[in-house]
Every structure is written in C-alpha cells, then in structure tokens.
Design a protein around this motif. Structure first.
Motif, PDB file in Angstrom:
ATOM      1  N   ARG A 125       0.942  -1.121  -0.185  1.00 18.71           N
ATOM      2  CA  ARG A 125      -0.066   0.004  -0.050  1.00 18.71           C
ATOM      3  C   ARG A 125       0.768   1.247  -0.051  1.00 18.71           C
ATOM      4  NH1 ARG A 125      -2.912  -2.556   4.967  1.00 18.71           N
ATOM      5  NH2 ARG A 125      -1.140  -2.303   6.657  1.00 18.71           N
ATOM      6  N   ASP A 126       2.254   1.228   0.116  1.00 16.67           N
ATOM      7  CA  ASP A 126       3.292   2.198  -0.037  1.00 16.67           C
ATOM      8  C   ASP A 126       3.721   2.295  -1.195  1.00 16.67           C
ATOM      9  OD1 ASP A 126       2.623   3.848   2.486  1.00 16.67           O
ATOM     10  OD2 ASP A 126       3.863   2.359   3.608  1.00 16.67           O
ATOM     11  N   GLY A 127       3.437   1.425  -2.088  1.00 14.85           N
ATOM     12  CA  GLY A 127       4.029   1.162  -3.613  1.00 14.85           C
ATOM     13  C   GLY A 127       5.193   0.467  -3.584  1.00 14.85           C
ATOM     14  N   ALA A 159       7.647   0.869   9.467  1.00 14.44           N
ATOM     15  CA  ALA A 159       8.056  -0.508   9.465  1.00 14.44           C
ATOM     16  C   ALA A 159       7.027  -1.282   9.918  1.00 14.44           C
ATOM     17  CB  ALA A 159       9.529  -0.689  10.170  1.00 14.44           C
ATOM     18  N   PHE A 160       6.446  -0.954  10.945  1.00 15.33           N
ATOM     19  CA  PHE A 160       5.400  -1.711  11.981  1.00 15.33           C
ATOM     20  C   PHE A 160       4.177  -1.743  10.886  1.00 15.33           C
ATOM     21  CE2 PHE A 160       2.251  -2.216  15.167  1.00 15.33           C
ATOM     22  CZ  PHE A 160       2.599  -3.030  15.798  1.00 15.33           C
ATOM     23  N   ASP A 161       3.809  -0.697  10.363  1.00 21.41           N
ATOM     24  CA  ASP A 161       2.618  -0.995   9.541  1.00 21.41           C
ATOM     25  C   ASP A 161       3.044  -2.001   8.384  1.00 21.41           C
ATOM     26  OD1 ASP A 161       0.056   0.153   8.542  1.00 21.41           O
ATOM     27  OD2 ASP A 161       1.170   0.424   7.008  1.00 21.41           O
ATOM     28  N   ALA A 162       4.121  -1.700   7.650  1.00 26.01           N
ATOM     29  CA  ALA A 162       4.538  -2.635   6.763  1.00 26.01           C
ATOM     30  C   ALA A 162       4.311  -4.105   7.181  1.00 26.01           C
ATOM     31  CB  ALA A 162       5.756  -2.310   6.190  1.00 26.01           C
ATOM     32  N   ALA A 199      15.195 -11.187   5.911  1.00 24.36           N
ATOM     33  CA  ALA A 199      14.568  -9.839   5.562  1.00 24.36           C
ATOM     34  C   ALA A 199      14.587  -8.773   6.701  1.00 24.36           C
ATOM     35  CB  ALA A 199      13.161 -10.098   4.895  1.00 24.36           C
ATOM     36  N   ARG A 200      14.748  -7.414   6.356  1.00 23.35           N
ATOM     37  CA  ARG A 200      14.606  -6.559   7.345  1.00 23.35           C
ATOM     38  C   ARG A 200      13.633  -5.453   6.756  1.00 23.35           C
ATOM     39  NH1 ARG A 200      18.529  -6.978  11.401  1.00 23.35           N
ATOM     40  NH2 ARG A 200      20.052  -8.312  11.045  1.00 23.35           N
ATOM     41  N   ILE A 201      12.936  -4.780   7.700  1.00 22.77           N
ATOM     42  CA  ILE A 201      11.942  -3.663   7.283  1.00 22.77           C
ATOM     43  C   ILE A 201      12.309  -2.622   8.201  1.00 22.77           C
ATOM     44  CG2 ILE A 201       9.571  -2.825   7.276  1.00 22.77           C
ATOM     45  CD1 ILE A 201       8.853  -5.776   6.969  1.00 22.77           C
ATOM     46  N   GLU A 202      12.699  -1.271   7.807  1.00 25.05           N
ATOM     47  CA  GLU A 202      13.027  -0.237   8.215  1.00 25.05           C
ATOM     48  C   GLU A 202      12.238   0.846   7.883  1.00 25.05           C
ATOM     49  OE1 GLU A 202      16.772   1.682   5.668  1.00 25.05           O
ATOM     50  OE2 GLU A 202      17.277   0.527   7.628  1.00 25.05           O
ATOM     51  N   SER A 203      12.057   1.824   8.867  1.00 24.20           N
ATOM     52  CA  SER A 203      11.176   3.218   8.494  1.00 24.20           C
ATOM     53  C   SER A 203      12.021   4.134   7.954  1.00 24.20           C
ATOM     54  CB  SER A 203      10.641   3.574   9.629  1.00 24.20           C
ATOM     55  OG  SER A 203       9.555   2.713  10.249  1.00 24.20           O
TER      56      SER A 203
END
Length: 267
Positions: A125-127, A159-162, A199-203
């Motif tokens: 949803r963020d593209g 990151a939390f939302d993703a 994998a890692r997710i960062e804001s």
C-alpha cells in the motif's frame, strides 16, 4: 519469476513453497538489454548464464552452478521499471493476491502460470513492488540461500505498519509449517526463516519522494567476498556507485537497477 525446472531432478528432491511459507524464495531483474545485463553481472558478481523456457528474452543466473536469479529483458516491451524484485513463497497465489488487494495493495501482473508454478507481481500500500510464487522451488531453498542474496531490506514509510501488511498477506508468525518468525529489533523489523535472517524492514522512506532511492522499495543485498572489487567492476562496466563503505556498497547497474553488495553475515 524466471527459471525452468531441472528435468533430471527426482520427484523426491522437489521442494515446494509450502516448506518455506512466506520467506523470500527468488529474485528477478527486469532489464532493457539482455546482453549488457549478462555482461555487467558476470563482471560484478561472477555469474554464469543459462537459457529459460520462457523465451529468448529470459535468462537464469548461476552461482557455482546453482540458479540464483532470473533476468527478463522486458522492461521496454512491457513498459515496466528496470528494477530488482524479491519473490515470496506462498501456498496459494490467488489467496495472496486477494489479501493484498483487500489490504490496500495492488496487483500489477497475475497470478499467471510459469511452470513449475504460478507467480504474481504486486505492490504494497506504500508502492513497494514485490512478487509471490506458488509451487515447486527451482532449487533447494537452503542451496539457494547459500548462493543467492544475503537478505532483502524493505525501506518504507512505517516498518511496523508494513510488517502487519506483509504478515497478513504472507502468513508470517502463523501456525503454518515453515512460517517465518517476526521480531522487532533495534528499531527495525527482522524476519527469520529456519532461524536465518532473510529480510529486514526499516522506516524512513518517503511515499512520494522524487528520488526513487528514497521512495518505499525492496533492496536486494548480495553477499560478496570483496565489496571494493565489485564496486570498481560496476564502474568499469557502465554502472555507478551510490554509496560505499568497506563492508557494503549500493550500486546501480548499467540499465539503472539498484542493488547492494555486502560482506556482512546476517544473524
């Protein structure tokens, strides 16, 4: 998802997406010039090449004889961006696509059949663009992990939302066999499969930033022995170095696709 299965592989050796549910299982590059792409990545990452069943615009990259990535020279023909895309293993492509759309994401392509499985190209949803794959994996997952990317990183707005979005789409932290573990560590979300960081997710990315390196996107990190040598090879073959340190360099290939080379061992 660009590969052909190995005809001589025994049925008992077949590994499906059910065994690594929700984990990255492949990476694919869209390009404009297949010959130039092959030459660039052979020089920078030492890859060799073989043809794919999908046609003469497609190639499979090999590292030490193991399939590690797909190349599709369709960016101009299909009006697609030149970019690296990670694919995640799912038990049902149709169900995953429905979940993406229900949660505000989009389906760009598919699901469509690419024997021995089915694939779809999606955006969250963020593209940020990503793919899903249902079916037989092209090589044993552990073999692919050793020869292929060190890990992938999502640069995103929140990151939390993703993590919630991808967790609901890909069954992270679920009861399914082989599902991924998700933890919040040092201000980023860390995804593990079979105990290994995948994998890692960062804001921090900006949703409408004019610079594509700042907009939400998945970044592929390839593990290499010599970061500086890869950076010099990229420059010598028409690419560029966006950022470089002794342990890591962000590179852009001759066609404009961005990726990272790293000497780090993720734990």
């Amino acid at each position: 998802m660009n590969d052909d299965s190995t005809p001589s592989r025994r049925t008992t050796d077949v590994v499906s997406t059910h065994s690594v549910c929700g984990a990255p299982c492949w990476v694919s590059l869209t390009s404009r010039d297949l010959e130039a792409t092959e030459e660039f990545y052979q020089a920078v990452l030492g890859w060799e090449w073989r043809s794919a069943k999908l046609g003469d615009r497609f190639r499979i990259a090999l590292a030490d004889g193991a399939p590690v990535a797909g190349i599709a020279a369709v960016a101009s023909m299909w009006q697609m961006a030149v970019a690296w895309t990670p694919y995640f293993a799912v038990p049902s492509a149709d169900e995953a696509v429905s979940r993406v759309q229900e949660r505000g994401g989009t389906a760009a392509v598919g699901p469509i059949s690419f024997p021995p499985g089915r694939a779809a190209l999606l955006a969250d949803r963020d593209g940020a663009t990503f793919g899903i794959w249902e079916g037989e994996l092209f090589t044993d997952w552990e073999t692919w992990r050793k020869a292929a990317p060190a890990f992938i990183r999502l640069h995103t707005r929140d990151a939390f939302d993703a993590a919630i979005f991808y967790g609901e789409v890909l069954d992270w932290a679920s009861e399914l066999p082989g599902c991924c573990e998700v933890r919040y560590e040092a201000n980023e979300v860390v995804l593990r499969s079979h105990g290994e960081v995948v994998a890692r997710i960062e804001s921090g990315a900006l949703e409408a930033a004019p610079d594509p390196t700042i907009r939400p996107h998945w970044q592929i990190h390839f593990r290499v022995a010599d970061v500086a040598a890869c950076a010099r090879a990229a420059e010598a073959h028409g690419g560029s170095v966006l950022r470089e340190s002794p342990a890591e360099a962000i590179l852009r290939d001759a066609d404009g696709a961005q990726f990272t080379v790293t000497s780090r061992q993720e734990r």
